[in-house]
Design an enzyme around this catalytic site. Structure first.
Site, short mmCIF file in Angstrom:
data_model
loop_
_atom_site.label_atom_id
_atom_site.label_comp_id
_atom_site.label_asym_id
_atom_site.label_seq_id
_atom_site.Cartn_x
_atom_site.Cartn_y
_atom_site.Cartn_z
N ARG A 54 13.33 15.12 1.26
CA ARG A 54 13.39 16.44 1.89
C ARG A 54 12.01 17.06 1.76
O ARG A 54 11.60 17.48 0.67
CB ARG A 54 14.48 17.29 1.23
CG ARG A 54 15.87 16.67 1.41
CD ARG A 54 16.99 17.46 0.79
NE ARG A 54 17.00 17.41 -0.66
CZ ARG A 54 17.48 16.39 -1.37
NH1 ARG A 54 17.94 15.30 -0.76
NH2 ARG A 54 17.48 16.43 -2.69
N LEU A 106 18.25 1.02 -16.73
CA LEU A 106 17.73 0.26 -15.59
C LEU A 106 16.22 0.43 -15.48
O LEU A 106 15.50 -0.53 -15.18
CB LEU A 106 18.42 0.72 -14.30
CG LEU A 106 18.01 -0.03 -13.02
CD1 LEU A 106 18.21 -1.53 -13.17
CD2 LEU A 106 18.80 0.48 -11.83
N GLU A 139 -5.77 1.64 16.17
CA GLU A 139 -6.90 1.44 17.08
C GLU A 139 -6.53 1.78 18.53
O GLU A 139 -7.33 2.38 19.27
CB GLU A 139 -7.39 -0.01 17.00
CG GLU A 139 -7.86 -0.43 15.61
CD GLU A 139 -6.78 -1.06 14.77
OE1 GLU A 139 -7.10 -1.99 14.01
OE2 GLU A 139 -5.60 -0.63 14.88
N THR A 197 15.37 11.09 -21.97
CA THR A 197 15.64 11.37 -20.56
C THR A 197 16.97 12.08 -20.37
O THR A 197 17.31 12.48 -19.26
CB THR A 197 15.65 10.07 -19.73
OG1 THR A 197 16.67 9.21 -20.23
CG2 THR A 197 14.30 9.37 -19.81
N ASP A 218 25.63 11.50 -11.12
CA ASP A 218 24.94 12.53 -10.33
C ASP A 218 25.32 12.56 -8.86
O ASP A 218 25.08 13.56 -8.18
CB ASP A 218 23.42 12.33 -10.43
CG ASP A 218 22.92 12.44 -11.87
OD1 ASP A 218 23.59 13.10 -12.68
OD2 ASP A 218 21.86 11.85 -12.17
N THR A 227 23.78 6.22 -12.47
CA THR A 227 23.26 7.40 -11.78
C THR A 227 24.17 7.81 -10.64
O THR A 227 24.42 9.01 -10.43
CB THR A 227 21.84 7.11 -11.25
OG1 THR A 227 20.97 6.83 -12.35
CG2 THR A 227 21.29 8.30 -10.47
N ARG A 257 9.65 9.54 -2.36
CA ARG A 257 10.75 8.98 -1.58
C ARG A 257 10.34 8.78 -0.13
O ARG A 257 10.61 7.74 0.48
CB ARG A 257 11.96 9.91 -1.63
CG ARG A 257 12.70 9.95 -2.95
CD ARG A 257 13.88 10.91 -2.87
NE ARG A 257 14.56 11.08 -4.15
CZ ARG A 257 15.55 11.94 -4.35
NH1 ARG A 257 15.96 12.72 -3.36
NH2 ARG A 257 16.12 12.04 -5.54
N LEU A 259 19.57 10.72 -2.49
CA LEU A 259 18.34 9.92 -2.53
C LEU A 259 17.59 9.96 -1.20
O LEU A 259 16.95 8.98 -0.80
CB LEU A 259 18.63 8.47 -2.94
CG LEU A 259 19.26 8.30 -4.32
CD1 LEU A 259 19.53 6.82 -4.62
CD2 LEU A 259 18.39 8.91 -5.41
N GLY A 308 18.54 5.61 -14.50
CA GLY A 308 18.58 5.99 -15.90
C GLY A 308 17.67 5.12 -16.74
O GLY A 308 17.01 4.21 -16.26
#
Length: 307
Positions: free
Chosen positions: A215, A302, A61, A169, A208, A204, A192, A212, A299
């Site tokens: 982008r 979880l 506002e 997966t 990997d 994970t 994200r 996280l 994964g």
């Protein structure tokens, strides 16, 4: 505000739809505040608009009023009840009253205890016409994280899963590679960016080593989500990418964590079945940390535990 449901016109709906669209400009940066949108209308035309700035900055506002050469006599369409308290900024309802706005149409009443109904009441006491409930469903979707935390004490949780048509997966040996397209991966970065934290597990991190981060190809202000790692016994490599940026590690209380580590360390009790950390306690703690939106990127084990 519910005793006499107001009659809204198609024109009203069009202007509120614009306010919701404008609010989207704040989706990557407003939290823990709600990313509100506001448009000021005179004689059937929008004369100014604004959206919530990053924490400490002006609310929607106030931005709209600053962008309006002559706000007196306008109608303000706003996605959430104007605030009635002074925090890091002044009360928006008072600013609207001082500016001479003649009518305020809001989608939702703010459930925050310092505001709930008080902003509407103060506007009405000053002679400003107030209506609420326009495009309420769309606004609740827009403000889902904030509304969830205010009403339940817990953030709104989204789970991202990429699975093949047979429900897998990863391969049986745990090997995993992208099975999604560029558009789907772009959606993940959008999720994200709109989240306060991205939660993952030790598996994970070890497999990997992700960053996280979000982008995005966007001109919007972006506050990177915080990485949250659930690792009951801290088996993740300490040099992992997430631990090199703003991150939060949760373990069981008796877990040894290297002193001087750059990330924040907190503890949680064990889950009721003692297979990991208590996820309910996790959400309670994140709510206390003013987290509105959580994205789970983990994964199957979880992810299934959260479900």
């Amino acid at each position: 505000m519910r005793s006499n449901p107001p009659e809204f016109t198609d024109t009203d709906r069009r202007f509120m739809a614009r306010a919701i669209e404008v609010a989207g400009r704040a989706r990557y940066s407003a939290s823990p505040n709600p990313g509100v949108g506001c448009v000021l209308v005179r004689d059937g035309a929008i004369v100014a608009q604004g959206w919530t700035q990053p924490p400490g900055g002006a609310h929607a506002e106030i931005v709209a009023l600053k962008n309006c050469a002559e706000p007196a006599g306008t109608t303000a369409y706003v996605t959430l009840e104007p605030c009635a308290h002074t925090g890091r900024t002044g009360a928006c309802c008072d600013a609207l009253i001082r500016a001479g706005v003649s009518k305020v149409i809001a989608s939702l009443e703010d459930p925050f205890p310092h505001v709930s109904g008080k902003g509407f009441a103060r506007l009405q006491a000053a002679g400003v016409e107030v209506q609420a409930g326009l495009l309420e469903y769309q606004a609740r979707t827009l403000h889902a994280g904030f509304m969830c935390r205010q009403l339940s004490g817990r953030p709104f949780v989204r789970l991202k899963v990429a699975a093949s048509l047979d429900g897998a997966t990863a391969l049986a040996n745990g090997t995993s590679k992208w099975i999604t397209c560029d558009a789907a991966r772009a959606d993940v970065h959008e999720l994200r960016g709109a989240s306060d934290v991205v939660v993952t597990g030790a598996g994970t991190i070890t497999a990997d080593d992700p960053m996280l981060t979000a982008r995005l190809e966007s001109d919007l202000t972006l506050t990177q989500p915080r990485a949250v790692v659930l690792d009951s016994k801290f088996r993740s490599p300490g040099e992992s990418n997430v631990f090199k940026r703003d991150s939060l590690l949760y373990t069981l209380p008796d877990t040894q964590v290297t002193e001087g580590a750059a990330f924040e360390h907190a503890t949680l009790p064990a889950s009721p079945d003692s297979t990991g950390l208590d996820l309910g306690a996790l959400l309670d703690d994140l709510g206390k940390r003013d987290v509105n939106d959580v994205l789970i990127e983990a994964g199957a084990q979880l992810g299934g535990a959260f479900i």
